[in-house]
Design an enzyme around this catalytic site. Structure first.
Site, PDB file in Angstrom:
ATOM      1  N   GLU A   1       3.877   1.291  -0.646  1.00 45.60           N
ATOM      2  CA  GLU A   1       2.339   0.884  -0.679  1.00 45.60           C
ATOM      3  C   GLU A   1       1.601   1.110  -1.367  1.00 45.60           C
ATOM      4  OE1 GLU A   1       4.936   2.725   1.299  1.00 45.60           O
ATOM      5  OE2 GLU A   1       4.326   3.456   3.592  1.00 45.60           O
TER       6      GLU A   1
ATOM      7  N   CYS B   1       1.531   8.372   0.962  1.00 45.03           N
ATOM      8  CA  CYS B   1       0.583   6.888   0.705  1.00 45.03           C
ATOM      9  C   CYS B   1      -0.862   6.701   1.720  1.00 45.03           C
ATOM     10  CB  CYS B   1       1.791   6.041   1.747  1.00 45.03           C
ATOM     11  SG  CYS B   1       3.115   5.452   0.165  1.00 45.03           S
TER      12      CYS B   1
HETATM   13  N1  THU Z   1       9.455   4.831   0.693  1.00 47.48           N
HETATM   14  C1  THU Z   1       7.861   3.975   0.918  1.00 47.48           C
HETATM   15  O1  THU Z   1       8.198   2.935  -0.553  1.00 47.48           O
HETATM   16  N2  THU Z   1       7.200   3.902   1.969  1.00 47.48           N
HETATM   17  C2  THU Z   1       7.359   4.227   2.362  1.00 47.48           C
HETATM   18  O2  THU Z   1       6.851   4.431   3.509  1.00 47.48           O
HETATM   19  C3  THU Z   1       8.512   5.154   2.992  1.00 47.48           C
HETATM   20  C4  THU Z   1       9.412   5.299   1.630  1.00 47.48           C
HETATM   21  C5  THU Z   1      10.208   4.329  -0.169  1.00 47.48           C
HETATM   22  C6  THU Z   1      10.639   5.668  -1.016  1.00 47.48           C
HETATM   23  C7  THU Z   1      12.089   5.773  -1.618  1.00 47.48           C
HETATM   24  O3  THU Z   1      12.055   4.783  -2.610  1.00 47.48           O
HETATM   25  C8  THU Z   1      12.592   5.479  -0.421  1.00 47.48           C
HETATM   26  O4  THU Z   1      11.824   4.660   0.274  1.00 47.48           O
HETATM   27  C9  THU Z   1      13.531   6.284   0.236  1.00 47.48           C
HETATM   28  O5  THU Z   1      12.165   7.488   0.335  1.00 47.48           O
END
Ligand code: THU
Length: 163
Positions: free
Chosen positions: A81, A121
């Site tokens: 995000e 985020c």
């Molecule tokens: N992550 C995201 O990119 N967005 C989310 O809404 C939740 C978590 C990513 C962070 C990390 O690279 C992986 O997902 C595991 O937490």
């Protein structure tokens, strides 16, 4: 003795829409949702193996994709995000983010439940919504259901934006 009689109990109500598939959504949202799902393929997640894709629609209609980018020094990585929102802000500094869609799942397979964004985020979404002065909708995608929130306030009540 303290008088507690002045206390009033308050409630915060959140309204959101649930869809079974992207086909039930308006074409604009369906396109954005599909962009987020496609963006999962660009995730770099060698540590968590959780692939997240995000797509931001700007006020000029352009869509900017993002995906999570992990790092051996874990906190140096970034969620999908924020990757998308920062890329959108850098690419179109004079435009506003109007909507963001999020999709995620283990090993790049879309999860059953909608992918819900982390607190950091949500705070970044709030900032760009404040910058726009208009609501930014948030779409969370899962294979069993999809949620649409009309504004960031709905997923981050009592937003801090007062400085
Ligand atoms: N992550 C995201 O990119 N967005 C989310 O809404 C939740 C978590 C990513 C962070 C990390 O690279 C992986 O997902 C595991 O937490």
């Amino acid at each position: 003795m303290t008088n507690h009689n002045e206390m009033t109990e308050k409630q915060i109500n959140i309204t959101y829409q649930e869809f079974r598939t992207v086909d039930e959504m308006i074409p604009e949202d369906r396109e954005l949702a599909n962009e987020a799902i496609a963006a999962m393929n660009c995730a770099y997640a060698p540590y968590s193996h959780f692939h997240v894709g995000a797509a931001v629609r700007m006020s000029n209609g352009q869509i900017v994709r993002g995906s999570n980018q992990e790092n051996a020094a874990f906190p140096s990585g970034l969620c999908a995000e924020r990757t998308a929102l920062f890329a959108a802000g850098a690419r179109y500094p004079d435009k506003d983010a109007r909507s963001i869609a999020i999709a995620g799942g283990v090993y790049g397979r879309l999860g059953i439940e909608p992918c819900t964004p982390c607190g950091a985020c949500r705070q970044v979404m709030a900032q760009y919504q404040t910058k726009a002065g208009k609501p930014m909708s948030v779409i969370m995608i899962g294979s069993s259901r999809i949620w649409k929130f009309e504004k960031v306030d709905d997923i981050l009540p009592l937003i801090f934006d007062s400085i």
